[in-house]
Write a protein that holds these residues in place. Structure first.
Motif, PDB file in Angstrom:
ATOM      1  N   GLY A 110       0.828  -1.210   0.000  1.00 18.46           N
ATOM      2  CA  GLY A 110       0.000   0.000   0.000  1.00 18.46           C
ATOM      3  C   GLY A 110       0.865   1.264   0.000  1.00 18.46           C
ATOM      4  N   SER A 111       0.288   2.356  -0.464  1.00 21.87           N
ATOM      5  CA  SER A 111       1.060   3.610  -0.580  1.00 21.87           C
ATOM      6  C   SER A 111       0.883   4.491   0.660  1.00 21.87           C
ATOM      7  CB  SER A 111       0.591   4.365  -1.828  1.00 21.87           C
ATOM      8  OG  SER A 111       1.092   5.670  -1.838  1.00 21.87           O
ATOM      9  N   VAL A 112       1.992   5.109   1.078  1.00 23.49           N
ATOM     10  CA  VAL A 112       1.943   6.124   2.144  1.00 23.49           C
ATOM     11  C   VAL A 112       2.107   7.479   1.446  1.00 23.49           C
ATOM     12  CG1 VAL A 112       2.990   6.969   4.268  1.00 23.49           C
ATOM     13  CG2 VAL A 112       3.001   4.522   3.770  1.00 23.49           C
ATOM     14  N   HIS A 113       0.991   8.147   1.194  1.00 19.49           N
ATOM     15  CA  HIS A 113       1.060   9.407   0.464  1.00 19.49           C
ATOM     16  C   HIS A 113       0.081  10.399   1.062  1.00 19.49           C
ATOM     17  CE1 HIS A 113       0.495  12.290  -2.862  1.00 19.49           C
ATOM     18  NE2 HIS A 113       1.767  11.980  -3.145  1.00 19.49           N
ATOM     19  N   LEU A 114       0.513  11.640   1.157  1.00 16.81           N
ATOM     20  CA  LEU A 114      -0.353  12.720   1.661  1.00 16.81           C
ATOM     21  C   LEU A 114      -0.669  13.654   0.497  1.00 16.81           C
ATOM     22  CD1 LEU A 114       1.530  13.438   5.004  1.00 16.81           C
ATOM     23  CD2 LEU A 114      -0.519  12.073   4.673  1.00 16.81           C
ATOM     24  N   HIS A 115      -1.921  14.027   0.400  1.00 11.80           N
ATOM     25  CA  HIS A 115      -2.383  14.849  -0.729  1.00 11.80           C
ATOM     26  C   HIS A 115      -1.725  16.227  -0.707  1.00 11.80           C
ATOM     27  CE1 HIS A 115      -5.034  16.117  -3.896  1.00 11.80           C
ATOM     28  NE2 HIS A 115      -5.457  17.155  -3.178  1.00 11.80           N
ATOM     29  N   ARG A 116      -1.126  16.570  -1.835  1.00 13.08           N
ATOM     30  CA  ARG A 116      -0.480  17.884  -1.954  1.00 13.08           C
ATOM     31  C   ARG A 116      -0.876  18.503  -3.293  1.00 13.08           C
ATOM     32  NH1 ARG A 116      -0.048  17.136   2.528  1.00 13.08           N
ATOM     33  NH2 ARG A 116       1.786  17.065   3.892  1.00 13.08           N
ATOM     34  N   GLU A 117      -1.347  19.774  -3.238  1.00 17.21           N
ATOM     35  CA  GLU A 117      -1.682  20.538  -4.442  1.00 17.21           C
ATOM     36  C   GLU A 117      -1.318  21.985  -4.182  1.00 17.21           C
ATOM     37  OE1 GLU A 117      -5.487  20.358  -6.661  1.00 17.21           O
ATOM     38  OE2 GLU A 117      -5.871  18.567  -5.441  1.00 17.21           O
ATOM     39  N   LYS A 118      -1.329  22.778  -5.227  1.00 12.70           N
ATOM     40  CA  LYS A 118      -1.123  24.218  -5.043  1.00 12.70           C
ATOM     41  C   LYS A 118      -2.242  24.753  -4.158  1.00 12.70           C
ATOM     42  CE  LYS A 118       0.026  28.285  -7.812  1.00 12.70           C
ATOM     43  NZ  LYS A 118       0.017  28.890  -9.158  1.00 12.70           N
ATOM     44  N   PHE A 119      -1.903  25.495  -3.195  1.00 11.65           N
ATOM     45  CA  PHE A 119      -2.832  26.077  -2.204  1.00 11.65           C
ATOM     46  C   PHE A 119      -3.362  25.038  -1.210  1.00 11.65           C
ATOM     47  CE2 PHE A 119      -3.701  28.560  -6.211  1.00 11.65           C
ATOM     48  CZ  PHE A 119      -2.844  29.613  -5.891  1.00 11.65           C
ATOM     49  N   ILE A 120      -3.004  23.734  -1.382  1.00 16.88           N
ATOM     50  CA  ILE A 120      -3.385  22.731  -0.363  1.00 16.88           C
ATOM     51  C   ILE A 120      -2.077  22.122   0.129  1.00 16.88           C
ATOM     52  CG2 ILE A 120      -4.697  20.634   0.131  1.00 16.88           C
ATOM     53  CD1 ILE A 120      -6.450  21.250  -2.252  1.00 16.88           C
ATOM     54  N   THR A 121      -1.551  22.711   1.177  1.00 18.65           N
ATOM     55  CA  THR A 121      -0.229  22.287   1.655  1.00 18.65           C
ATOM     56  C   THR A 121      -0.315  21.109   2.604  1.00 18.65           C
ATOM     57  OG1 THR A 121      -0.406  23.943   3.397  1.00 18.65           O
ATOM     58  CG2 THR A 121       0.805  24.551   1.390  1.00 18.65           C
ATOM     59  N   LYS A 122      -1.464  20.951   3.240  1.00 13.94           N
ATOM     60  CA  LYS A 122      -1.585  19.843   4.199  1.00 13.94           C
ATOM     61  C   LYS A 122      -2.858  19.044   3.938  1.00 13.94           C
ATOM     62  CE  LYS A 122       1.172  21.794   7.906  1.00 13.94           C
ATOM     63  NZ  LYS A 122       1.199  22.167   9.346  1.00 13.94           N
ATOM     64  N   GLY A 123      -2.918  18.391   2.749  1.00  9.57           N
ATOM     65  CA  GLY A 123      -4.060  17.537   2.447  1.00  9.57           C
ATOM     66  C   GLY A 123      -4.003  16.244   3.252  1.00  9.57           C
ATOM     67  N   GLY A 124      -5.076  15.527   3.251  1.00  9.66           N
ATOM     68  CA  GLY A 124      -5.133  14.272   4.007  1.00  9.66           C
ATOM     69  C   GLY A 124      -4.441  13.124   3.285  1.00  9.66           C
ATOM     70  N   PRO A 125      -4.426  11.958   3.894  1.00 12.65           N
ATOM     71  CA  PRO A 125      -3.797  10.783   3.277  1.00 12.65           C
ATOM     72  C   PRO A 125      -4.585  10.313   2.056  1.00 12.65           C
ATOM     73  CG  PRO A 125      -4.980  10.162   5.267  1.00 12.65           C
ATOM     74  CD  PRO A 125      -5.038  11.650   5.201  1.00 12.65           C
ATOM     75  N   ASP A 126      -3.876   9.954   0.979  1.00 11.31           N
ATOM     76  CA  ASP A 126      -4.574   9.436  -0.214  1.00 11.31           C
ATOM     77  C   ASP A 126      -3.784   8.302  -0.885  1.00 11.31           C
ATOM     78  OD1 ASP A 126      -2.501  10.816  -1.371  1.00 11.31           O
ATOM     79  OD2 ASP A 126      -3.723  11.802  -2.899  1.00 11.31           O
ATOM     80  N   GLY A 127      -3.024   7.559  -0.058  1.00  9.97           N
ATOM     81  CA  GLY A 127      -2.251   6.431  -0.590  1.00  9.97           C
ATOM     82  C   GLY A 127      -3.168   5.279  -0.999  1.00  9.97           C
ATOM     83  N   GLY A 128      -2.986   4.753  -2.224  1.00  6.38           N
ATOM     84  CA  GLY A 128      -3.836   3.678  -2.735  1.00  6.38           C
ATOM     85  C   GLY A 128      -3.380   2.287  -2.286  1.00  6.38           C
ATOM     86  N   ASP A 129      -4.232   1.286  -2.556  1.00  3.93           N
ATOM     87  CA  ASP A 129      -3.950  -0.102  -2.170  1.00  3.93           C
ATOM     88  C   ASP A 129      -3.029  -0.779  -3.182  1.00  3.93           C
ATOM     89  OD1 ASP A 129      -5.819   0.456  -0.235  1.00  3.93           O
ATOM     90  OD2 ASP A 129      -7.460  -0.616  -1.254  1.00  3.93           O
ATOM     91  N   GLY A 130      -2.306  -1.763  -2.706  1.00  3.98           N
ATOM     92  CA  GLY A 130      -1.479  -2.573  -3.599  1.00  3.98           C
ATOM     93  C   GLY A 130      -2.342  -3.558  -4.376  1.00  3.98           C
ATOM     94  N   GLY A 131      -1.864  -3.993  -5.531  1.00  9.41           N
ATOM     95  CA  GLY A 131      -2.603  -4.958  -6.356  1.00  9.41           C
ATOM     96  C   GLY A 131      -2.425  -6.393  -5.857  1.00  9.41           C
ATOM     97  N   ARG A 132      -3.364  -7.230  -6.200  1.00 11.78           N
ATOM     98  CA  ARG A 132      -3.296  -8.653  -5.827  1.00 11.78           C
ATOM     99  C   ARG A 132      -2.185  -9.341  -6.614  1.00 11.78           C
ATOM    100  NH1 ARG A 132      -4.790 -12.824  -8.692  1.00 11.78           N
ATOM    101  NH2 ARG A 132      -6.240 -11.778 -10.094  1.00 11.78           N
ATOM    102  N   GLY A 133      -1.516 -10.296  -5.982  1.00  8.03           N
ATOM    103  CA  GLY A 133      -0.523 -11.113  -6.685  1.00  8.03           C
ATOM    104  C   GLY A 133      -1.208 -12.086  -7.635  1.00  8.03           C
ATOM    105  N   GLY A 134      -0.515 -12.507  -8.654  1.00 10.31           N
ATOM    106  CA  GLY A 134      -1.094 -13.417  -9.646  1.00 10.31           C
ATOM    107  C   GLY A 134      -1.345 -14.812  -9.075  1.00 10.31           C
ATOM    108  N   HIS A 135      -2.460 -15.443  -9.491  1.00  9.93           N
ATOM    109  CA  HIS A 135      -2.762 -16.828  -9.114  1.00  9.93           C
ATOM    110  C   HIS A 135      -2.033 -17.790 -10.050  1.00  9.93           C
ATOM    111  CE1 HIS A 135      -5.858 -15.282  -6.563  1.00  9.93           C
ATOM    112  NE2 HIS A 135      -6.768 -15.063  -7.509  1.00  9.93           N
ATOM    113  N   VAL A 136      -1.867 -19.028  -9.587  1.00 15.57           N
ATOM    114  CA  VAL A 136      -1.457 -20.126 -10.468  1.00 15.57           C
ATOM    115  C   VAL A 136      -2.705 -20.991 -10.664  1.00 15.57           C
ATOM    116  CG1 VAL A 136       0.060 -22.107 -10.828  1.00 15.57           C
ATOM    117  CG2 VAL A 136       0.910 -20.081  -9.604  1.00 15.57           C
TER     118      VAL A 136
END
Length: 332
Positions: free
Chosen positions: A22-48
């Motif tokens: 999973g991602s550890v990311h905090l939302h950052r944009e112009k004029f938004i210096t302290k956005g909340g967390p928006d890290g996405g989930d990791g993908g599933r591993g492939g099945h056999v």
């Protein structure tokens, strides 16, 4: 198909893909210096995945691929974007394949239908990104889950031949000769025991363009049910056949006793085999004159507890009657 290309038993090592982190990311944009967390989930591993393929007759493609590994899942990213799922690996096998765990010898599943898919090793789950962990007391979590590891296991893949009619008999009873005469198959034929070491399949052409599949199973010896000779390798192929055609040569010392020994080997290996329809073919009957055949018929009527028929593959005697009888039994 040549005998060397018929592979009915392989062991392989499979590994599914690991889940993406999973991602550890905090939302950052112009004029938004302290956005909340928006890290996405990791993908599933492939099945056999094991998949049934009706166009395959052998496990030969797996003979030289002993290690198979699925793709790992991709990591999550900003904007709650999930990582890509790992690519699944498909292992195509013929119908009639049994998959077992090599360590425990437990049967995991059987592939009997075209397109049937079974997961043999599940891909690891992707880790959750940091936006899942925000709360009123922790508005900027700076952690996320790692992906779950994939599964790793050794599996045994066994093929049990799927055929309408299975030829059962002692070595050198004339099974390969019969198959070569009534089908287009070209099995190895010689006058010594255990000429056939792998099952041979042939398509029997019947009236009005109808067909059925016949399998020449390598010869059974007494004690095969206990694994004597290559007993277990031979006997497992008989399990999948709809009808059993016992071949006993006319010059056998005791036809009824030979049939009963064969029947007993099947019973000891798997009692359910006795539920199948059975027909006894007395082969090599071109050696018998009418008087000897009548004498033998009187004995068989009294002692043989199964329908029987006299045939000769070499002299082409009784083969039309044999095909008629097999067709009626298969479609009863």
């Amino acid at each position: 198909m040549t005998e060397g290309n018929f592979v009915d038993y392989v062991k392989i090592h499979v590994t599914s893909g690991k889940g993406g982190k999973g991602s550890v990311h905090l939302h950052r944009e112009k004029f938004i210096t302290k956005g909340g967390p928006d890290g996405g989930d990791g993908g599933r591993g492939g099945h056999v995945i094991i998949r049934g393929n009706p166009n395959l007759w052998t496990l030969l493609p797996l003979k030289f691929k002993r290690h198979l590994k699925a793709e790992h899942g991709g990591a999550g990213s900003k904007g709650r974007s999930s990582g890509a799922d790992g690519k699944d690996i498909y292992i195509d096998v013929p119908l009639g394949t049994v998959v077992k765990d090599s360590e425990t010898t437990e049967t995991l599943f059987e592939i009997t239908e075209a397109g049937q898919e079974e997961i043999v090793a599940e891909g690891g789950m992707g880790g959750r990104g940091n936006w899942h962990f925000k709360s009123s007391t922790n508005q900027t979590p700076r952690y996320a889950q790692p992906g779950v590891d994939g599964q790793e296991r050794d599996i045994t893949i066994e093929l049990k031949v799927l055929a309408d009619v299975g030829l059962v008999g002692f070595p050198n009873a004339g099974k390969s000769t019969l198959l070569s005469v009534i089908t287009a198959a070209k099995p190895k034929i010689a006058d010594y025991e255990f000429t056939t070491l792998k099952p041979n399949l042939g398509i029997v052409a019947y009236r009005d363009y109808k067909t059925f599949v016949m399998a020449d199973i390598p010869g059974i010896i007494e004690g095969a049910a206990e694994g004597k000779g290559l007993g277990h390798y031979f006997l497992r192929h008989i399990e999948r056949n709809s009808l059993l055609l016992f071949l006993v040569p006319a010059d056998a010392k005791d036809i009824v006793k030979e049939y009963e020994i064969l029947l007993d080997e099947l019973r000891r290996y798997n009692p359910e085999m006795l539920d199948k329809d059975r027909l006894v073919a007395i082969s090599k009957c071109d050696m018998l004159d009418d008087e000897l055949k009548a004498e033998m018929k009187a004995e068989l009527d009294k002692d043989l507890k199964a329908p029987y028929i006299f045939i000769s593959s070499v002299a082409q005697m009784g083969l039309t009657e044999l095909k008629d009888t097999l067709w009626k039994m298969l479609n009863a």
